[in-house]
Motif scaffolding. Structure first.
Motif, PDB file in Angstrom:
ATOM      1  N   LYS A   1      -8.225 -19.606  16.622  1.00 40.47           N
ATOM      2  CA  LYS A   1      -9.531 -20.794  16.256  1.00 40.47           C
ATOM      3  C   LYS A   1      -8.322 -21.906  15.628  1.00 40.47           C
ATOM      4  N   ASN A   2      -8.409 -23.242  16.161  1.00 43.87           N
ATOM      5  CA  ASN A   2      -7.651 -24.110  15.738  1.00 43.87           C
ATOM      6  C   ASN A   2      -6.228 -23.829  15.277  1.00 43.87           C
ATOM      7  N   HIS A   3      -5.501 -22.908  16.306  1.00 38.29           N
ATOM      8  CA  HIS A   3      -4.126 -22.594  15.903  1.00 38.29           C
ATOM      9  C   HIS A   3      -3.197 -23.606  16.488  1.00 38.29           C
ATOM     10  N   SER A   4      -2.013 -23.628  15.983  1.00 41.99           N
ATOM     11  CA  SER A   4      -0.970 -24.686  16.198  1.00 41.99           C
ATOM     12  C   SER A   4      -0.165 -24.107  17.321  1.00 41.99           C
ATOM     13  N   PRO A   5       0.728 -25.083  18.010  1.00 43.49           N
ATOM     14  CA  PRO A   5       1.742 -24.288  18.923  1.00 43.49           C
ATOM     15  C   PRO A   5       2.761 -23.612  18.130  1.00 43.49           C
ATOM     16  N   GLN A   6       2.931 -23.831  16.949  1.00 42.32           N
ATOM     17  CA  GLN A   6       3.895 -22.875  16.442  1.00 42.32           C
ATOM     18  C   GLN A   6       3.258 -21.614  15.993  1.00 42.32           C
ATOM     19  N   GLN A   7       1.962 -21.517  15.867  1.00 43.08           N
ATOM     20  CA  GLN A   7       1.389 -20.312  15.427  1.00 43.08           C
ATOM     21  C   GLN A   7       1.325 -19.367  16.882  1.00 43.08           C
ATOM     22  N   ALA A   8       0.848 -20.196  17.951  1.00 46.35           N
ATOM     23  CA  ALA A   8       1.006 -19.438  19.182  1.00 46.35           C
ATOM     24  C   ALA A   8       2.249 -18.795  19.733  1.00 46.35           C
ATOM     25  N   LEU A   9       3.381 -19.292  19.216  1.00 43.80           N
ATOM     26  CA  LEU A   9       4.704 -18.819  19.445  1.00 43.80           C
ATOM     27  C   LEU A   9       4.654 -17.859  18.333  1.00 43.80           C
ATOM     28  N   ASP A  10       4.544 -17.950  17.209  1.00 48.92           N
ATOM     29  CA  ASP A  10       4.763 -16.812  16.401  1.00 48.92           C
ATOM     30  C   ASP A  10       3.707 -15.536  16.673  1.00 48.92           C
ATOM     31  N   LYS A  11       2.592 -15.853  17.288  1.00 52.24           N
ATOM     32  CA  LYS A  11       1.752 -14.655  17.726  1.00 52.24           C
ATOM     33  C   LYS A  11       2.416 -14.090  19.221  1.00 52.24           C
ATOM     34  N   GLY A  12       3.141 -14.819  20.063  1.00 52.23           N
ATOM     35  CA  GLY A  12       3.802 -14.372  20.848  1.00 52.23           C
ATOM     36  C   GLY A  12       3.130 -15.000  22.499  1.00 52.23           C
ATOM     37  N   ILE A  13       2.885 -16.048  22.307  1.00 50.23           N
ATOM     38  CA  ILE A  13       2.394 -16.988  23.155  1.00 50.23           C
ATOM     39  C   ILE A  13       3.268 -17.980  23.580  1.00 50.23           C
ATOM     40  N   SER A  14       4.000 -18.055  24.902  1.00 49.67           N
ATOM     41  CA  SER A  14       4.995 -19.401  25.155  1.00 49.67           C
ATOM     42  C   SER A  14       4.685 -19.895  26.363  1.00 49.67           C
ATOM     43  N   MET A  15       5.235 -20.980  27.041  1.00 55.73           N
ATOM     44  CA  MET A  15       5.092 -21.656  28.028  1.00 55.73           C
ATOM     45  C   MET A  15       6.309 -22.042  28.468  1.00 55.73           C
ATOM     46  N   ILE A  16       6.627 -21.973  29.907  1.00 49.19           N
ATOM     47  CA  ILE A  16       7.933 -22.546  30.411  1.00 49.19           C
ATOM     48  C   ILE A  16       7.182 -23.701  31.273  1.00 49.19           C
TER      49      ILE A  16
ATOM     50  N   ILE B   1      13.452 -19.411  29.475  1.00 48.71           N
ATOM     51  CA  ILE B   1      12.986 -18.091  29.619  1.00 48.71           C
ATOM     52  C   ILE B   1      13.449 -17.239  28.673  1.00 48.71           C
ATOM     53  N   ALA B   2      14.874 -17.438  28.182  1.00 46.98           N
ATOM     54  CA  ALA B   2      15.373 -16.694  27.182  1.00 46.98           C
ATOM     55  C   ALA B   2      14.849 -17.029  25.893  1.00 46.98           C
ATOM     56  N   LYS B   3      14.847 -18.356  25.738  1.00 49.19           N
ATOM     57  CA  LYS B   3      14.098 -18.705  24.580  1.00 49.19           C
ATOM     58  C   LYS B   3      12.572 -18.061  24.257  1.00 49.19           C
ATOM     59  N   ALA B   4      11.910 -18.178  25.375  1.00 47.65           N
ATOM     60  CA  ALA B   4      10.579 -17.628  25.148  1.00 47.65           C
ATOM     61  C   ALA B   4      10.565 -16.031  24.926  1.00 47.65           C
ATOM     62  N   VAL B   5      11.336 -15.444  25.482  1.00 47.06           N
ATOM     63  CA  VAL B   5      11.755 -13.822  25.307  1.00 47.06           C
ATOM     64  C   VAL B   5      12.061 -13.999  23.813  1.00 47.06           C
ATOM     65  N   SER B   6      12.931 -14.512  23.227  1.00 41.86           N
ATOM     66  CA  SER B   6      13.356 -14.407  21.810  1.00 41.86           C
ATOM     67  C   SER B   6      12.278 -14.539  20.909  1.00 41.86           C
ATOM     68  N   TYR B   7      11.128 -15.196  21.133  1.00 39.45           N
ATOM     69  CA  TYR B   7      10.194 -15.125  20.262  1.00 39.45           C
ATOM     70  C   TYR B   7       9.296 -13.728  20.356  1.00 39.45           C
ATOM     71  N   HIS B   8       9.816 -12.966  21.272  1.00 37.13           N
ATOM     72  CA  HIS B   8       9.123 -11.621  21.412  1.00 37.13           C
ATOM     73  C   HIS B   8       7.697 -11.797  22.042  1.00 37.13           C
ATOM     74  N   SER B   9       7.495 -12.569  22.837  1.00 33.13           N
ATOM     75  CA  SER B   9       6.477 -12.960  23.692  1.00 33.13           C
ATOM     76  C   SER B   9       5.489 -11.992  24.356  1.00 33.13           C
ATOM     77  N   LYS B  10       4.284 -11.968  23.952  1.00 36.96           N
ATOM     78  CA  LYS B  10       3.557 -11.068  24.905  1.00 36.96           C
ATOM     79  C   LYS B  10       2.870 -11.597  25.912  1.00 36.96           C
ATOM     80  N   VAL B  11       2.769 -12.984  25.985  1.00 35.60           N
ATOM     81  CA  VAL B  11       2.407 -13.789  27.244  1.00 35.60           C
ATOM     82  C   VAL B  11       3.319 -14.948  27.356  1.00 35.60           C
ATOM     83  N   ILE B  12       3.687 -15.031  28.728  1.00 35.33           N
ATOM     84  CA  ILE B  12       4.630 -16.362  29.102  1.00 35.33           C
ATOM     85  C   ILE B  12       3.979 -16.901  30.211  1.00 35.33           C
ATOM     86  N   VAL B  13       3.730 -18.295  30.009  1.00 41.92           N
ATOM     87  CA  VAL B  13       2.906 -19.178  30.746  1.00 41.92           C
ATOM     88  C   VAL B  13       4.102 -19.722  31.767  1.00 41.92           C
ATOM     89  N   PHE B  14       4.109 -19.710  33.073  1.00 40.96           N
ATOM     90  CA  PHE B  14       5.021 -20.319  33.891  1.00 40.96           C
ATOM     91  C   PHE B  14       3.967 -21.490  34.714  1.00 40.96           C
TER      92      PHE B  14
END
Length: 208
Positions: A42-57, A125-138
């Motif tokens: 709820k009302n999370h920031s992009p940085q918080q999304a990254l920290d939780k493991g959600i990233s996007m290419i 992609i390597a950057k997204a993986v480096s955040y230990h992402s659980k979900v990656i959006v392409f």
């Protein structure tokens, strides 16, 4: 779901990118709930999304062109020693990461401005993986790639899927969708239409 590729389809303006921006914390929803691993976001920031493991290419890649590959991957998270960036460790961490992803042709010390579009995408992609992402959006990742580069991208996506990541794959290319995805969700005019199992989904049905 973990270890699957979920394709997100719809015409331009269907709401695909808006939905992903909600997931990434770029926009905040007016209604509805986002659940991630059982937790309400709820009302999370992009940085918080990254920290939780959600990233996007993103389709429009935006690297820092005057910096090196290693600097781009760990931007803002550089290893520090005695108050200064530990360049040796930065290089070593980047090299290990790239090797683990089979990206051995990428030089950690190369400048981003000297890379091709496909190589730049691999860095993202390597950057997204480096955040230990659980979900990656392409988001339409093959729009500027050659056939050979697409094959390389698919090998990387299959590797990430085998490691248990959840992949959301946005594309308009039906042949790609049938080949790379496990499930297909269709949106139209900002609304959810249906979710289909890819192996049994007919292209004509998806289009309809």
């Amino acid at each position: 779901r973990p270890g699957t590729v979920h394709a997100l389809l719809g015409e331009n303006g269907a709401g695909k990118s808006t939905l992903m921006k909600l997931l990434l914390g770029i926009y905040h929803p007016d209604q509805g709930t986002i659940l991630f691993k059982g937790e309400t976001l709820k009302n999370h920031s992009p940085q918080q999304a990254l920290d939780k493991g959600i990233s996007m290419i993103h389709q429009e890649l935006s690297p820092v062109l005057d910096m090196r590959v290693c600097d781009n991957i760990f931007l803002g998270r550089e290893p520090v020693k005695y108050g200064l960036v530990d360049d040796k460790r930065l290089f070593r961490d980047t090299e290990e990461l790239l090797q683990s992803l089979g990206m051995t042709d990428l030089d950690p010390l190369a400048k981003m401005c000297d890379l091709s579009v496909a190589q730049t995408q691999m860095v993202e992609i390597a950057k997204a993986v480096s955040y230990h992402s659980k979900v990656i959006v392409f988001d339409e990742p093959t729009s500027s790639l050659t056939e050979e580069e697409v094959e390389h991208l698919f090998r990387i996506i299959n590797m990430l899927r085998d490691r248990g990541m959840g992949i959301i794959y946005i594309s308009h290319k039906m042949a790609e969708i049938k080949r790379i995805s496990d499930e297909i969700t269709v949106m139209r005019d900002g609304q959810y239409v249906d979710t289909l199992e890819t192996p049994t989904a007919e292209i004509s049905e998806v289009i309809r």
